[in-house]
Design an enzyme around this catalytic site. Sequence first.
Site, PDB file in Angstrom:
ATOM      1  N   ASP A  69       0.839  -1.201   0.000  1.00 33.24           N
ATOM      2  CA  ASP A  69       0.000   0.000   0.000  1.00 33.24           C
ATOM      3  C   ASP A  69       0.871   1.247   0.000  1.00 33.24           C
ATOM      4  O   ASP A  69       2.020   1.238   0.451  1.00 33.24           O
ATOM      5  CB  ASP A  69      -0.965   0.001   1.190  1.00 33.24           C
ATOM      6  CG  ASP A  69      -0.263  -0.028   2.543  1.00 33.24           C
ATOM      7  OD1 ASP A  69       0.743  -0.748   2.673  1.00 33.24           O
ATOM      8  OD2 ASP A  69      -0.722   0.669   3.472  1.00 33.24           O
ATOM      9  N   GLU A 134       0.067  -0.883   5.937  1.00 33.10           N
ATOM     10  CA  GLU A 134       1.146  -0.258   6.703  1.00 33.10           C
ATOM     11  C   GLU A 134       0.972   1.245   6.768  1.00 33.10           C
ATOM     12  O   GLU A 134       1.246   1.868   7.796  1.00 33.10           O
ATOM     13  CB  GLU A 134       2.499  -0.606   6.078  1.00 33.10           C
ATOM     14  CG  GLU A 134       3.697  -0.381   7.011  1.00 33.10           C
ATOM     15  CD  GLU A 134       4.242   1.037   6.966  1.00 33.10           C
ATOM     16  OE1 GLU A 134       5.053   1.393   7.854  1.00 33.10           O
ATOM     17  OE2 GLU A 134       3.887   1.809   6.048  1.00 33.10           O
TER      18      GLU A 134
END
Length: 384
Positions: A69, A134
């Site tokens: 991400d 994250e």
Amino acid sequence: MTDPTIDLARDLIRRPSVTPDDQGCQALIGGRIAPLGFAIESLRFAEVDNLWAVHGDQGPLFVFAGHTDVVPTGEAARWTYPPFGAEIHGGRLYGRGAADMKGSVAAFVTATERFLARQPEPAFRLGYLITSDEEGPAQHGTKRVMQWLREKGISIDWCLVGEPSSRNRLGDEFKIGRRGSITGNLVIEGRQGHVAYPHLADNPVHRAAPFLAELVAIEWDQGNAHFPPSTLQIANIQAGTGANNVIPGELNVQFNLRFNTETSVEAIQARVEELLKRHGLAYRIDWQLSGVPFLTRDDGPMVGAVERAVEGALGTAPTPSTAGGTSDGRFIAPTGAQVIELGPLNATIHQIDEHVAVEDLKTLSTIYERLLDELDTEARRLAG
């Protein structure tokens, strides 16, 4: 001539995987490593995709940990090159996630491919833990996967997180630990009233001012050989209705501490609440712990292995550091794993025109491959 690391990094960057949407990045990674003999687990918790993969069934477990991400791009028109275009200009690969951290993930894969081509049966188990949570709340990514691993009785021995750790040039620094982070969301209670009649009200701003002055002046500790002193910063403060003739009824204060191994969560909470009570304040406080500090000491194999891998590839040894914010290493280290962070330059992460040098990514893949060789040697030594 194309390069496998750069080609894979570009393929990953072209997928607009703004947290927590993986956009197929993990399927792409899994498709590359499954033919190498990895057993793949796709783990979806809530809206978050995670990939867990393991090669081999004996020896210590080493894991490459990372995330697919990325943070939002901001206004795309402000980028010199399209944020998901993965364009190369002047020897630099541009795009959201180029440095944080799709470049590192690509280097994981190509280093693994070359290593296993030379050493198809290493003396250690090689794993991947890749999340798409994250950059977001980080509740259903690595944190949740670590819970799943505990339930399965799986323990990670050694781990490299591919966070961008380099400061001025590739490999000049690597992280051997991180400070902990805890946030206090504090409400000081008062009584709303008219500013012309203060005797009928109780101004929480006035009441809290001496407390806040003392709070920000606290010396929590003096740090140690690995960490700087713990620090507190007030991040937000708000009171009032916006009208200049109203005494506020509440004061909201948000503060954050970045703390080292000399200070515990319990000690922080106790000291703040003792100070609140000593100042006679009516209050409510909600604590949010993002992670405790961790430190990987050099009495295990990971620190030395990373140092030798970097020096072998670059000719100079890296400097260990614990500076910076938090990472997903905070969820892995408390299980007993030796955790190191090593990746590209962090100069442009989360910025407009995020980029990484093409040659740095190629070299990073070489460093990771050397690290795998170092760990294989260590695992064979341990096996006798």
